[in-house]
Design a protein around this motif. Structure first.
Motif, short mmCIF file in Angstrom:
data_model
loop_
_atom_site.label_atom_id
_atom_site.label_comp_id
_atom_site.label_asym_id
_atom_site.label_seq_id
_atom_site.Cartn_x
_atom_site.Cartn_y
_atom_site.Cartn_z
N THR A 42 0.56 -0.67 -0.08
CA THR A 42 0.60 0.04 0.16
C THR A 42 0.52 1.42 -0.26
O THR A 42 0.15 2.47 -0.20
CB THR A 42 -0.55 0.30 1.08
N LEU A 52 -15.24 2.38 5.10
CA LEU A 52 -13.80 2.66 5.08
C LEU A 52 -13.59 3.62 5.04
O LEU A 52 -14.52 4.73 4.22
CB LEU A 52 -13.35 2.07 4.00
N GLU A 89 -11.02 6.26 3.56
CA GLU A 89 -9.80 6.38 3.04
C GLU A 89 -8.91 7.71 3.03
O GLU A 89 -9.36 8.85 2.65
CB GLU A 89 -9.48 5.81 1.84
N SER A 103 -3.13 6.79 5.50
CA SER A 103 -3.76 5.58 6.07
C SER A 103 -4.97 5.67 6.03
O SER A 103 -5.57 5.98 5.72
CB SER A 103 -3.13 5.26 7.09
N LYS A 104 -5.64 3.98 6.02
CA LYS A 104 -7.23 3.77 6.23
C LYS A 104 -7.64 4.05 7.68
O LYS A 104 -6.56 2.72 9.19
CB LYS A 104 -8.17 2.42 5.33
N TRP A 118 -11.52 2.04 9.44
CA TRP A 118 -12.88 1.72 9.26
C TRP A 118 -13.55 2.20 10.81
O TRP A 118 -12.92 2.38 11.70
CB TRP A 118 -12.88 0.31 9.57
N SER A 158 -7.82 0.70 12.65
CA SER A 158 -6.56 1.11 11.08
C SER A 158 -5.44 0.50 11.09
O SER A 158 -5.42 -0.44 11.48
CB SER A 158 -6.35 2.49 11.40
N ASP A 159 -4.70 0.70 9.66
CA ASP A 159 -3.21 -0.25 9.09
C ASP A 159 -2.50 0.26 9.73
O ASP A 159 -1.77 -0.61 9.96
CB ASP A 159 -4.20 -0.08 7.71
N GLY A 213 -7.41 10.35 7.19
CA GLY A 213 -8.62 9.52 7.43
C GLY A 213 -9.38 9.92 9.07
O GLY A 213 -10.06 10.04 9.29
#
Lengths: 408, 142
Positions: free
Chosen positions: A377, B47, B49, B53-54, B56, B72-73, B120
């Motif tokens: 990513t 989500l 975006e 970073s993402k 949810w 989050s990722d 985000g």
């Protein structure tokens, strides 16, 4: 080749390199995004507005003459810098993106039709993808993508097999902004020319790292940005071979680009003015000329050599961190390293490095297809300029090690 | 506890840290200990975006109370997500809509929620208020 002055002395030309961020000395390793400006460039811009500001090519008055002359001198500096055969072939634009958009529009208007094909590579920055996609949408043409290996090397065999009777133009980056790969542009051009297809080279990441000779490359168009080569923002260059520039229509209409205007018909000015509608960014152009002179005085080969040494140090140092993955291991690279330490999210790493005063780029680098190619990513990217020091690279490696400890 | 009492508690917790490193280590710990997010909710509908970073975010509403779960990722983002969930979750729509969020600034994380930050988080905070508005209007229709 050695730089003519010590690194300390050279660094003192760049005022921003002595600022502090989060109470730490700035370690600026985001030169791929934009470069810092030497005081010579800052001074010339300041001096221009103080003593010589007037619109170019417009007035008969003293200041207008002076600034027009300096603007045209900057064009000559650019011409010599890239070894373009003629000054008419050097067009000032707002930057690489503007240059590519101009070609995609103007060349596309004239030469691209439904069912035609455009070849780009899989490692392009969005700026060398989206304008061509927009053209494809307008014209009903399609993109063909040159694949690349895990190391980040273009598959030239696949490229050679891509040409058809419908191929109209090839647009490829000289150096990848994510992988660092220096692409064999001369070979790419030779192949395209065998099929009578012109080539645009995106030079945003190559022009600042050594000698770029457009006559030697043989490309039909070459685009680069001023701000990535120690010059100001909002100025860039489009080099185009005279025969193409004469054949394709202008992409913007306005003042200075016309020979005569009536409500019935307008005839266009000669090159390069045909492509410079409206008041141009003449202060930017003159600032860019100064930046190029600065680099020439340092010696472009010496600059390249120093940057290659920093690249080797950074690659070696980062590789020694456990769990490190480096993206882009082509044999010939410009001075940038994309990496991921373990499974740490690039955003997390970038945040912590920032707190240490280290500026790196994180994320997709405006090249999402490259991320998709590796199934990731984003990456962290450290991009070095000649003014970076060995100590700064050590600090980066130490910082990354600390990050891996924090997130272990 | 009210939203402000929770905010004050967080400010208190962060006041013991003398340098940024401790603060971020604490955030990372909080990110790690965030209530696991139901994988079934990890879908585009929930989500938010960011470019980097993402995040949810999943809301549920029962007995007039909104409960949020989130993920989050990125781990630092997840730590801040954990703080936002702690502050916003378990309150009525009105309490959430009218909340004045001051703890972010006071614990020195304002930089992370500026509009130019592409993680985000700012959108997440906006989305939490939007859910509160939606649940409120749904409640009024009943």
């Amino acid at each position: 080749m050695k730089l003519p002055r010590s690194i300390e002395e050279i660094r003192s030309d760049f005022p921003i390199l002595s600022v502090k961020v989060h109470d730490k000395p700035l370690i600026y390793l985001d030169n791929g995004a934009t470069t810092q400006k030497p005081v010579q460039v800052l001074q010339v811009m300041d001096e221009l507005y103080r003593t010589a500001n007037a619109n170019v090519h417009r007035g008969v008055h003293y200041l207008s003459d002076i600034v027009s002359e300096r603007y045209e001198a900057a064009r000559e500096t650019v011409r010599a810098f890239i070894n373009a055969p003629k000054r008419e072939e050097v067009i000032f634009t707002a930057g690489t993106t503007a240059s590519i958009n101009a070609v995609a529009f103007s060349f596309g208007e004239r030469f691209v039709h439904e069912g035609d094909e455009i070849i780009i590579s899989g490692m392009e920055h969005h700026a060398n993808i989206v304008p061509w996609q927009m053209l494809c949408e307008r014209k009903g043409s399609k993109l063909r993508i040159i694949p690349f290996s895990d190391q980040g090397v273009l598959d030239l065999e696949a490229y050679r097999s891509m040409f058809t009777e419908r191929t109209r133009i090839v647009a490829v980056t000289h150096a990848s902004n994510v992988l660092g790969t220096i692409n064999p542009v001369k070979e790419i051009v030779t192949e395209a020319h065998r099929h009578d297809v012109p080539v645009l080279i995106d030079g945003a990441q190559s022009i600042q790292h050594g000698i770029v000779d457009v006559a030697d490359i043989g490309c039909d168009f070459f685009a680069f940005s001023g701000h990535k080569i120690y010059g100001p923002n909002g100025i860039g260059v489009l080099y185009g071979k005279e025969k193409w520039l004469n054949e394709i229509p202008p992409y913007q209409g306005g003042g200075d680009m016309v020979a005569s205007v009536t409500f019935e018909k307008t005839t266009y000015n000669e090159l390069p003015f045909k492509f410079e509608a409206g008041t141009t960014n003449f202060t930017g152009a003159i600032g860019l000329g100064t930046a190029l002179d600065y680099l020439t005085a340092l010696g472009r080969e010496a600059v390249a050599e120093r940057e290659q040494a920093l690249l080797a140090q950074a690659t070696g140092g980062l590789s020694s961190v456990s769990g490190m993955r480096i993206y882009g291991t082509a044999p010939g690279k410009v001075s940038l390293v994309s990496f991921l330490p373990g499974n740490i999210h690039p955003y997390d790493a970038g945040m912590i490095l920032d707190k240490m005063g280290i500026a790196v780029r994180t994320g997709t680098h405006c090249a999402q297809p490259v991320m998709d190619r590796y199934g990731i990513t984003g990456t962290i990217r450290a991009s070095m300029a000649f003014y970076n020091t060995e100590e700064e690279i050590d600090a980066l490696v130490k910082g990354v090690r600390k990050v891996t400890e924090m997130f272990a | 506890m009210t939203i402000n009492e929770i905010q004050d508690q967080i400010i208190d917790e962060f006041s013991v840290f003398t340098d940024w490193m401790e603060k971020y280590e604490y955030l990372i710990d909080m990110g790690r200990s965030l209530t696991p997010f139901d994988i079934a909710h990890k879908v585009p509908d929930f989500l938010i975006e960011g470019c980097q970073s993402k995040v949810w975010l999943y809301p549920s509403f029962s007995n007039g109370i909104i409960t949020f779960t989130a993920d989050s990722d990125a781990l630092i983002t997840r730590g801040i997500v954990a703080l936002l969930v702690r502050v916003f979750s378990g309150h009525t729509p009105d309490e959430i809509i009218s909340a004045d969020i001051y703890f972010i600034d006071r614990i020195g994380l304002k930089q992370n929620l500026s509009p130019t930050r592409s993680n985000g988080l700012l959108s997440m905070m906006k989305q939490m208020r939007l859910y509160a508005l939606a649940f409120k209007s749904k409640q009024e229709q009943l």
